[in-house]
Design an enzyme around this catalytic site. Structure first.
Site, PDB file in Angstrom:
ATOM      1  N   CYS A  88      83.560  38.056  60.179  1.00 54.90           N
ATOM      2  CA  CYS A  88      83.456  39.203  60.575  1.00 54.90           C
ATOM      3  C   CYS A  88      82.683  40.108  59.491  1.00 54.90           C
ATOM      4  CB  CYS A  88      84.697  39.882  60.647  1.00 54.90           C
ATOM      5  SG  CYS A  88      85.394  40.679  59.257  1.00 54.90           S
ATOM      6  N   GLU A  89      81.583  40.990  60.239  1.00 57.65           N
ATOM      7  CA  GLU A  89      80.826  41.636  59.470  1.00 57.65           C
ATOM      8  C   GLU A  89      81.301  42.786  58.500  1.00 57.65           C
ATOM      9  OE1 GLU A  89      77.823  43.186  61.965  1.00 57.65           O
ATOM     10  OE2 GLU A  89      78.959  45.065  62.570  1.00 57.65           O
ATOM     11  N   HIS A  90      82.442  43.301  58.769  1.00 53.87           N
ATOM     12  CA  HIS A  90      83.147  44.361  57.957  1.00 53.87           C
ATOM     13  C   HIS A  90      83.743  43.627  56.605  1.00 53.87           C
ATOM     14  CE1 HIS A  90      83.544  46.082  62.050  1.00 53.87           C
ATOM     15  NE2 HIS A  90      82.685  46.419  61.523  1.00 53.87           N
ATOM     16  N   HIS A  91      84.156  42.372  56.764  1.00 48.95           N
ATOM     17  CA  HIS A  91      84.753  41.885  55.536  1.00 48.95           C
ATOM     18  C   HIS A  91      83.939  40.542  55.014  1.00 48.95           C
ATOM     19  CE1 HIS A  91      87.867  44.282  57.421  1.00 48.95           C
ATOM     20  NE2 HIS A  91      88.148  44.849  56.188  1.00 48.95           N
ATOM     21  N   GLN A 129      83.637  40.640  67.107  1.00 50.12           N
ATOM     22  CA  GLN A 129      84.109  39.587  68.290  1.00 50.12           C
ATOM     23  C   GLN A 129      83.396  40.296  69.553  1.00 50.12           C
ATOM     24  OE1 GLN A 129      88.106  38.425  68.425  1.00 50.12           O
ATOM     25  NE2 GLN A 129      88.007  37.964  70.531  1.00 50.12           N
ATOM     26  N   HIS A 157      91.695  36.668  63.452  1.00 54.15           N
ATOM     27  CA  HIS A 157      90.816  37.326  62.477  1.00 54.15           C
ATOM     28  C   HIS A 157      91.560  37.117  60.962  1.00 54.15           C
ATOM     29  CE1 HIS A 157      87.683  39.330  64.876  1.00 54.15           C
ATOM     30  NE2 HIS A 157      88.504  38.900  65.858  1.00 54.15           N
ATOM     31  N   CYS A 159      90.671  38.786  58.146  1.00 51.04           N
ATOM     32  CA  CYS A 159      90.782  39.809  57.744  1.00 51.04           C
ATOM     33  C   CYS A 159      92.002  40.670  58.241  1.00 51.04           C
ATOM     34  CB  CYS A 159      89.455  40.850  58.084  1.00 51.04           C
ATOM     35  SG  CYS A 159      89.326  41.288  59.701  1.00 51.04           S
TER      36      CYS A 159
HETATM   37 ZN   LIG Z   1      86.869  42.246  59.509  1.00 50.74          ZN
END
Ligand SMILES: [Zn+2]
Length: 199
Positions: A88-91, A129, A157, A159
């Protein structure tokens, strides 16, 4: 060849940079880098991250184009339960699960093994996703030009599961449809097929 060489050099430079950066990350997290187990960890993490993001250097359309065949089959072709591993690009934490991809040919088909490879190319990038699902659909639609494409991804996920809300077993489902799959009847047939336990 020359281009490949310079790409190789670029990758090696990137690896050296990443190794030193992940070393700083470890220091900041309080890891004792003199410990034998951590000694080569920055290099290992750097290599792992390069592997997990190698999809940026790959062309998914070219993978499909390399194995398209004229064929008068016009029923749904479904590849079910394709393993998906992405970040995931956020975490930059993993999300993983299954993808189900279907298309209805319009005069040509694609070698079946190419579909999981296309999934891999997009999954080995920093992702959400939702975008991953759309990119797989769009790539097949634009390259193979079938009557329609359907993609469903179910994923867990890390995260969510390892931090924050800690909803341990929640699964996120995303879907993307194009062409004939926008019709209720066709989409229902697809959903029935991916839900059925035929194997
Ligand atoms: Zn994430």
């Amino acid at each position: 060849m020359e281009k490949e060489d310079s790409q190789q050099n670029q990758k090696e430079k990137e690896l050296t940079n990443l190794e030193s950066l992940f070393g700083s990350v470890l220091d900041n997290l309080g890891g004792d880098r003199d410990r034998q187990g951590l000694e080569n960890t920055p290099l290992r993490v750097a290599k792992a991250m390069q592997f997990l993001t190698q999809g940026y250097d790959q062309d998914p359309a070219a993978i499909i184009q390399s194995a398209m065949f004229a064929e008068e089959y016009s029923q749904m072709v479904l590849v079910k339960d394709i393993e998906v591993y992405s970040l995931c690009e956020h975490h930059m934490l993993p999300f993983f699960g299954k993808a189900h991809v279907a298309y209805i040919p319009k005069g040509r088909i694609v070698g079946l093994s190419k579909i999981p490879r296309v999934v891999d190319v997009f999954a080995r990038r920093l992702q959400v996703q939702e975008r991953l699902t759309n990119q797989i659909r769009d790539c097949i639609q634009e390259t193979l030009d079938p009557m329609g494409v359907a993609v469903v991804i179910e994923a867990q996920h890390m995260c969510m599961q390892m931090r924050g809300v800690q909803k341990q077993n929640s699964v996120t489902t995303t879907s993307a449809f194009h062409g004939e799959f926008l019709e209720e009847r066709t989409r229902q047939e697809f959903v029935n097929l991916i839900s059925a336990k035929l194997h």
